[in-house]
Design an enzyme around this catalytic site. Structure first.
Site, mmCIF file in Angstrom:
data_model
loop_
_atom_site.group_PDB
_atom_site.id
_atom_site.type_symbol
_atom_site.label_atom_id
_atom_site.label_comp_id
_atom_site.label_asym_id
_atom_site.label_seq_id
_atom_site.Cartn_x
_atom_site.Cartn_y
_atom_site.Cartn_z
ATOM 1 C CE LYS A 265 -3.807 -1.810 3.134
ATOM 2 N NZ LYS A 265 -3.225 -1.839 1.782
ATOM 3 C CG ASP A 270 1.092 1.453 2.244
ATOM 4 O OD1 ASP A 270 2.240 1.228 2.674
ATOM 5 O OD2 ASP A 270 0.557 0.804 1.320
ATOM 6 C CE LYS A 277 2.189 2.710 -1.038
ATOM 7 N NZ LYS A 277 1.959 1.813 -2.179
ATOM 8 C CG ASP A 288 -3.416 1.548 2.393
ATOM 9 O OD1 ASP A 288 -4.232 1.094 1.573
ATOM 10 O OD2 ASP A 288 -2.316 1.019 2.636
ATOM 11 C CG ASP A 347 4.063 -0.569 -1.028
ATOM 12 O OD1 ASP A 347 3.250 -0.230 -0.130
ATOM 13 O OD2 ASP A 347 4.127 -0.032 -2.142
ATOM 14 C CD GLU A 349 0.567 -2.014 3.301
ATOM 15 O OE1 GLU A 349 1.378 -2.179 2.376
ATOM 16 O OE2 GLU A 349 -0.519 -1.411 3.152
ATOM 17 N NE ARG A 351 -0.479 -8.459 -1.053
ATOM 18 C CZ ARG A 351 -0.265 -8.453 -2.369
ATOM 19 N NH1 ARG A 351 0.270 -9.490 -2.949
ATOM 20 N NH2 ARG A 351 -0.613 -7.417 -3.086
HETATM 21 N N1 BES Z 1 -2.099 0.516 -0.274
HETATM 22 C C1 BES Z 1 -1.457 -0.037 -1.406
HETATM 23 C C2 BES Z 1 -2.386 -0.213 -2.599
HETATM 24 C C3 BES Z 1 -2.917 1.041 -3.235
HETATM 25 C C4 BES Z 1 -2.251 1.583 -4.318
HETATM 26 C C5 BES Z 1 -4.088 1.623 -2.806
HETATM 27 C C6 BES Z 1 -2.754 2.706 -4.931
HETATM 28 C C7 BES Z 1 -4.574 2.755 -3.424
HETATM 29 C C8 BES Z 1 -3.919 3.292 -4.490
HETATM 30 C C9 BES Z 1 -0.884 -1.402 -1.080
HETATM 31 O O1 BES Z 1 -0.493 -1.607 0.222
HETATM 32 C C10 BES Z 1 0.313 -1.584 -1.942
HETATM 33 O O2 BES Z 1 1.220 -0.823 -1.811
HETATM 34 N N2 BES Z 1 0.269 -2.570 -2.810
HETATM 35 C C11 BES Z 1 1.346 -2.821 -3.708
HETATM 36 C C12 BES Z 1 1.469 -4.305 -3.855
HETATM 37 C C13 BES Z 1 2.694 -4.729 -4.585
HETATM 38 C C14 BES Z 1 3.933 -4.429 -3.762
HETATM 39 C C15 BES Z 1 2.579 -6.202 -4.843
HETATM 40 C C16 BES Z 1 0.998 -2.184 -5.047
HETATM 41 O O3 BES Z 1 -0.159 -2.197 -5.426
HETATM 42 O O4 BES Z 1 1.897 -1.638 -5.676
HETATM 43 ZN ZN ZN Z 2 -1.463 -0.452 1.641
HETATM 44 ZN ZN ZN Z 3 1.518 -0.940 0.559
#
Ligand code: BES
Ligand code: ZN
Ligand code: ZN
Length: 496
Positions: A265, A270, A277, A288, A347, A349, A351
């Protein structure tokens, strides 16, 4: 850091610092250290008798020899309880000794490598160099004040007693150095800010690795990726002014080797996009792209080590930003696989871009696909920052990863991918949605990815927690950890 192996005896070797290790033991000093003790009027054993050095794990005592030995100083470092010794502790001890010497302002030291607790010189040399190089890593390129005060170890001499020993120590040290340099490269990329480590910068890094090691490389622009059908990657990329890049690196192209595809990834920042966020800790989202960093670094190490495999590295790289052009919740995207996705959160993104990268990976007809991604905050909640979430569709590949993880000390923990979890991702208007409910977030993220790998053996490593840490560990300073590089390199080295 220059690391050399020389033949000689520690008690006769002139140097700034002679590094010696000892277990915590009632029976006094054991092994190679005894020769130095004898040559030095039993000063070391009397120190132990007096209780001034107990051998407690990571304890460091610097002794001045006042010209009574060819070495000017001796650094004694504790290895803790003998029965608890393993290579993970050894890496930690090498790091702590290295940090001590560095912080003391000394630039070089000598370490006699001898067998310890059933580990041979080759594996000890590899782990020593690994612990040392990773432990003294320091991300200071952006500090401009007092640069002359930055301390650094410049030269390490590993001592062997015979020609045969020299050879095995050289072998281990070489591997340790190559792999650690790659881990440090991954850390640099992760620690680097997103205004510098852009998708373009990742593509340029990939170009330079490819050039140096004779790999093939292809980089698609977003428009090209979109024209090929990568609707998910293109959707995420279009919100940013910074051009996205879909990067493919290929090493050892040929029919005679097993093909393994590594997917990382590469979200260089992000923000969450339109589903923005909260601002607290948002700066962390420069990490990220840790999966991408691990893939680039692994490719580099694998080629330097000449691992006999056909390796493909795929990195979808883009920022995830809100703008007038950004993709939105409710959008329906057509992925390269042909499957459609309803966007619930912009968010989620990672996947999306990975779905196109995984579908692209199938074109290589690989024996295995391994993806690394800072995919979910839920994985951090579930496992913390010590442990990487492990998912997959193939028992033997999962077992391999678990085995190598115990070797490298990069802990992984398996989470299930039962079909029932797919219920969370059902959509009324598309093949599926990109997020479920809050429940089982790391698993639903992985379930989403599983829909794009067909029947090919696949493992997904959720490194959201383990990619970057706030509190330093024995051989991992705070910040980007370079997680996954040693794990993948070991997996590839052990591949049969
Ligand atoms: N990059 C984030 C995941 C992340 C969170 C990495 C904290 C490192 C520390 C990812 O893209 C994300 O934002 N995921 C969301 C998914 C949700 C919207 C289903 C998350 O984990 O909140
Ligand atoms: Zn991310
Ligand atoms: Zn994200």
């Amino acid at each position: 850091m220059d690391i050399r192996v020389e033949q000689g005896r520690p008690e006769k070797y002139p140097c700034e610092v002679l590094l010696l290790f000892s277990f915590e033991s009632q029976e006094g000093l054991e092994g190679a250290i005894q020769n130095v003790d004898k040559a030095w009027h039993c000063f070391l054993s009397s120190l132990v008798k007096q209780g001034d050095f107990t051998g407690e794990l990571f304890q460091c005592r610097l002794l001045h020899t006042h010209d009574s030995l060819p070495a000017k100083r001796i650094l004694l470092t504790g290895l803790g309880k003998k029965e608890e010794f393993d290579l993970e502790r050894w890496r930690g001890a090498a790091s702590k000794a290295g940090q001590f010497i560095r912080d003391f302002g000394i630039k070089e030291f000598v370490f006699p490598v001898s067998e310890l607790r059933g580990f041979n010189r080759e594996e000890l040399a590899e782990a020593f160099v690994t612990g040392l190089m990773l432990g003294v890593y320091d991300f200071n390129v952006f500090k401009t004040v007092d640069r002359n005060k930055i301390k650094e170890i410049k030269e390490v001499i590993l001592l062997a007693e015979t020609a045969e020993e020299t050879k095995s120590i050289q072998g281990g040290a070489r591997i340790g150095k190559i792999v650690s340099e790659s881990v440090c490269m991954a850390r640099d990329l992760v620690n680097g800010p997103s205004n510098q480590i852009t998708p373009t910068a990742l593509a340029e890094k990939a170009q330079s690795i490819a050039k140096e090691h004779g790999m093939e490389i292809q980089v698609f622009e977003v428009s090209e990726a979109e024209a090929m059908g990568m609707g998910a990657f293109a959707a995420v990329a279009k919100g940013s002014q910074e051009p996205g890049k879909f990067i493919m690196l290929e090493y050892n192209k040929g029919k005679e080797f097993d093909t393994i595809v590594l997917v990382g990834k590469g979200i260089t920042f992000d923000s969450g996009g339109i589903s923005i966020k909260p601002s607290e800790k948002m700066e962390r989202m420069k990490d990220d792209m840790s999966g991408a960093a691990a893939v680039l670094s692994t490719m580099q190490a694998a080629s330097k080590l000449g691992i006999p495999l056909h390796l493909v590295g795929i990195i979808p790289a883009t920022e995830n930003l809100p703008s007038g052009k950004a993709y939105k919740p409710g959008d329906i995207l057509k992925t390269l696989s042909g499957q459609t996705v309803e966007v619930i959160s912009t968010d989620a993104e990672g996947r999306l871009i990975l779905s196109d990268a995984l579908a692209y990976a199938l074109r290589y007809e690989p024996k295995a696909i391994i993806d690394l991604a800072t995919l979910t905050g839920a994985c951090v909640i579930a496992l913390g920052d010590y442990v990487t979430g492990l998912f997959g569709n193939d028992e033997s590949l999962l077992k391999r990863i678990e085995e190598v993880s115990t070797k490298t000390g990069e802990k992984v923990w398996r989470l299930p991918l039962w079909d029932e979890y797919f219920e969370y991702l059902k959509s009324d208007c598309a093949d599926f949605r990109n997020v479920g409910t809050r429940a089982a977030g790391a698993i639903t993220g992985a379930i989403f990815l599983s829909k794009f790998v067909g029947k090919v053996p696949w493992v997904h490593l959720d490194i959201a927690g383990s990619a970057s840490i706030e509190k330093a560990r024995p051989y991992t300073p705070s910040g980007g950890t370079g997680i996954g590089v040693r794990l993948l390199v070991q997996l590839l080295r052990d591949w049969k």
